[in-house]
Design a protein around this motif. Sequence first.
Motif, PDB file in Angstrom:
ATOM      1  N   GLU A 116       0.830  -1.208   0.000  1.00 47.55           N
ATOM      2  CA  GLU A 116       0.000   0.000   0.000  1.00 47.55           C
ATOM      3  C   GLU A 116       0.866   1.261   0.000  1.00 47.55           C
ATOM      4  O   GLU A 116       0.576   2.222  -0.720  1.00 47.55           O
ATOM      5  N   ALA A 117       1.941   1.259   0.800  1.00 43.78           N
ATOM      6  CA  ALA A 117       2.825   2.420   0.838  1.00 43.78           C
ATOM      7  C   ALA A 117       3.506   2.628  -0.509  1.00 43.78           C
ATOM      8  O   ALA A 117       3.629   3.766  -0.996  1.00 43.78           O
ATOM      9  N   LEU A 118       3.926   1.549  -1.139  1.00 48.97           N
ATOM     10  CA  LEU A 118       4.579   1.640  -2.441  1.00 48.97           C
ATOM     11  C   LEU A 118       3.602   2.145  -3.497  1.00 48.97           C
ATOM     12  O   LEU A 118       3.958   2.976  -4.339  1.00 48.97           O
ATOM     13  N   ASN A 119       2.368   1.658  -3.469  1.00 53.08           N
ATOM     14  CA  ASN A 119       1.352   2.122  -4.424  1.00 53.08           C
ATOM     15  C   ASN A 119       1.094   3.619  -4.252  1.00 53.08           C
ATOM     16  O   ASN A 119       0.961   4.357  -5.235  1.00 53.08           O
ATOM     17  N   LYS A 120       0.980   4.096  -3.010  1.00 53.48           N
ATOM     18  CA  LYS A 120       0.746   5.521  -2.762  1.00 53.48           C
ATOM     19  C   LYS A 120       1.937   6.352  -3.234  1.00 53.48           C
ATOM     20  O   LYS A 120       1.771   7.420  -3.825  1.00 53.48           O
ATOM     21  N   LEU A 121       3.138   5.851  -2.976  1.00 50.64           N
ATOM     22  CA  LEU A 121       4.335   6.567  -3.405  1.00 50.64           C
ATOM     23  C   LEU A 121       4.389   6.657  -4.933  1.00 50.64           C
ATOM     24  O   LEU A 121       4.657   7.722  -5.500  1.00 50.64           O
ATOM     25  N   GLU A 122       4.112   5.550  -5.611  1.00 49.83           N
ATOM     26  CA  GLU A 122       4.132   5.543  -7.073  1.00 49.83           C
ATOM     27  C   GLU A 122       3.090   6.483  -7.650  1.00 49.83           C
ATOM     28  O   GLU A 122       3.363   7.232  -8.587  1.00 49.83           O
ATOM     29  N   SER A 123       1.881   6.455  -7.102  1.00 51.00           N
ATOM     30  CA  SER A 123       0.833   7.336  -7.628  1.00 51.00           C
ATOM     31  C   SER A 123       1.183   8.802  -7.369  1.00 51.00           C
ATOM     32  O   SER A 123       0.916   9.663  -8.213  1.00 51.00           O
ATOM     33  N   GLY A 124       1.793   9.107  -6.230  1.00 47.16           N
ATOM     34  CA  GLY A 124       2.211  10.480  -5.957  1.00 47.16           C
ATOM     35  C   GLY A 124       3.278  10.949  -6.913  1.00 47.16           C
ATOM     36  O   GLY A 124       3.227  12.068  -7.434  1.00 47.16           O
ATOM     37  N   ILE A 125       4.272  10.092  -7.169  1.00 44.24           N
ATOM     38  CA  ILE A 125       5.356  10.446  -8.097  1.00 44.24           C
ATOM     39  C   ILE A 125       4.812  10.603  -9.510  1.00 44.24           C
ATOM     40  O   ILE A 125       5.172  11.545 -10.230  1.00 44.24           O
ATOM     41  N   ASN A 126       3.922   9.699  -9.920  1.00 44.67           N
ATOM     42  CA  ASN A 126       3.351   9.790 -11.264  1.00 44.67           C
ATOM     43  C   ASN A 126       2.538  11.069 -11.432  1.00 44.67           C
ATOM     44  O   ASN A 126       2.591  11.726 -12.476  1.00 44.67           O
ATOM     45  N   GLY A 127       1.758  11.435 -10.424  1.00 49.41           N
ATOM     46  CA  GLY A 127       0.976  12.668 -10.501  1.00 49.41           C
ATOM     47  C   GLY A 127       1.875  13.890 -10.575  1.00 49.41           C
ATOM     48  O   GLY A 127       1.634  14.810 -11.373  1.00 49.41           O
ATOM     49  N   PHE A 128       2.911  13.923  -9.756  1.00 46.74           N
ATOM     50  CA  PHE A 128       3.857  15.045  -9.769  1.00 46.74           C
ATOM     51  C   PHE A 128       4.544  15.160 -11.123  1.00 46.74           C
ATOM     52  O   PHE A 128       4.662  16.246 -11.702  1.00 46.74           O
ATOM     53  N   ALA A 129       4.999  14.014 -11.651  1.00 49.37           N
ATOM     54  CA  ALA A 129       5.712  14.013 -12.933  1.00 49.37           C
ATOM     55  C   ALA A 129       4.781  14.452 -14.059  1.00 49.37           C
ATOM     56  O   ALA A 129       5.188  15.223 -14.937  1.00 49.37           O
ATOM     57  N   SER A 130       3.530  13.986 -14.051  1.00 51.94           N
ATOM     58  CA  SER A 130       2.618  14.368 -15.137  1.00 51.94           C
ATOM     59  C   SER A 130       2.299  15.860 -15.078  1.00 51.94           C
ATOM     60  O   SER A 130       2.175  16.511 -16.114  1.00 51.94           O
ATOM     61  N   ARG A 131       2.179  16.427 -13.878  1.00 56.18           N
ATOM     62  CA  ARG A 131       1.937  17.871 -13.768  1.00 56.18           C
ATOM     63  C   ARG A 131       3.142  18.664 -14.278  1.00 56.18           C
ATOM     64  O   ARG A 131       2.994  19.670 -14.970  1.00 56.18           O
ATOM     65  N   LYS A 132       4.343  18.207 -13.940  1.00 58.31           N
ATOM     66  CA  LYS A 132       5.552  18.906 -14.377  1.00 58.31           C
ATOM     67  C   LYS A 132       5.773  18.763 -15.889  1.00 58.31           C
ATOM     68  O   LYS A 132       6.283  19.673 -16.536  1.00 58.31           O
ATOM     69  N   MET A 133       5.417  17.602 -16.452  1.00 53.52           N
ATOM     70  CA  MET A 133       5.629  17.378 -17.875  1.00 53.52           C
ATOM     71  C   MET A 133       4.677  18.206 -18.727  1.00 53.52           C
ATOM     72  O   MET A 133       4.955  18.455 -19.900  1.00 53.52           O
ATOM     73  N   ASP A 134       3.578  18.642 -18.163  1.00 51.17           N
ATOM     74  CA  ASP A 134       2.635  19.466 -18.914  1.00 51.17           C
ATOM     75  C   ASP A 134       3.105  20.918 -19.018  1.00 51.17           C
ATOM     76  O   ASP A 134       2.608  21.665 -19.855  1.00 51.17           O
ATOM     77  N   SER A 135       4.067  21.313 -18.231  1.00 52.77           N
ATOM     78  CA  SER A 135       4.504  22.710 -18.236  1.00 52.77           C
ATOM     79  C   SER A 135       5.423  22.987 -19.428  1.00 52.77           C
ATOM     80  O   SER A 135       6.145  22.111 -19.881  1.00 52.77           O
ATOM     81  N   GLU A 186       8.037  24.827 -19.389  1.00 53.95           N
ATOM     82  CA  GLU A 186       9.423  24.828 -18.903  1.00 53.95           C
ATOM     83  C   GLU A 186      10.059  23.442 -19.094  1.00 53.95           C
ATOM     84  O   GLU A 186      11.232  23.331 -19.473  1.00 53.95           O
ATOM     85  N   PHE A 187       9.292  22.404 -18.834  1.00 60.45           N
ATOM     86  CA  PHE A 187       9.792  21.039 -19.000  1.00 60.45           C
ATOM     87  C   PHE A 187      10.172  20.784 -20.458  1.00 60.45           C
ATOM     88  O   PHE A 187      11.223  20.201 -20.747  1.00 60.45           O
ATOM     89  N   GLY A 188       9.325  21.234 -21.378  1.00 58.27           N
ATOM     90  CA  GLY A 188       9.615  21.059 -22.802  1.00 58.27           C
ATOM     91  C   GLY A 188      10.886  21.773 -23.212  1.00 58.27           C
ATOM     92  O   GLY A 188      11.698  21.238 -23.982  1.00 58.27           O
ATOM     93  N   ARG A 189      11.096  22.989 -22.705  1.00 59.90           N
ATOM     94  CA  ARG A 189      12.317  23.730 -23.033  1.00 59.90           C
ATOM     95  C   ARG A 189      13.557  23.022 -22.488  1.00 59.90           C
ATOM     96  O   ARG A 189      14.580  22.919 -23.148  1.00 59.90           O
ATOM     97  N   ARG A 190      13.458  22.545 -21.265  1.00 63.32           N
ATOM     98  CA  ARG A 190      14.617  21.867 -20.670  1.00 63.32           C
ATOM     99  C   ARG A 190      14.934  20.550 -21.382  1.00 63.32           C
ATOM    100  O   ARG A 190      16.104  20.227 -21.606  1.00 63.32           O
TER     101      ARG A 190
END
Length: 137
Positions: free
Chosen positions: A15-34, A36-40
């Motif tokens: 359960e802890a691993l699933n929560k960690l993975e979903s949190g990381i995936n959500g953070f990464a998807s939000r950052k990839m939509d910006s 700034e990410f495309g420029r970098r």
Amino acid sequence: MTTSRLPDPLQLCREALNKLESGINGFASRKMDSPEFGRRMSSCTRVSSGARYLAERSVARLLERLDLPSRQEVRELADAVRRIEDKLDQLLPDMGPKALTPRPPRSRRPLEMEPGVALSNARQRAKRPATHNKRKP
């Protein structure tokens, strides 16, 4: 089936691993939509391809100075050899096992004795000291 009051430690880890993975995936998807990410990512890709280009040019210059063939030249040579072998295979008849037998040496005079005897004679001649033909005065 008896139930235990203690929770399953492996289930807690899952359960802890699933929560960690979903949190990381959500953070990464939000950052990839910006933007700034495309420029970098674009700048990282340019730097990577530039470094690769410089490395390839440096290796090409080094091989040229050492008078060694490049990978492309070796590949072209191998392709040419393969084409020549294919043409030879088409020209030569299939002789089966007879093609693998050794051929006699090609010389101007025919071999008058067995090769083993000729070899032993040559070895004996090589062991003898050299004699010079001196003319008598």
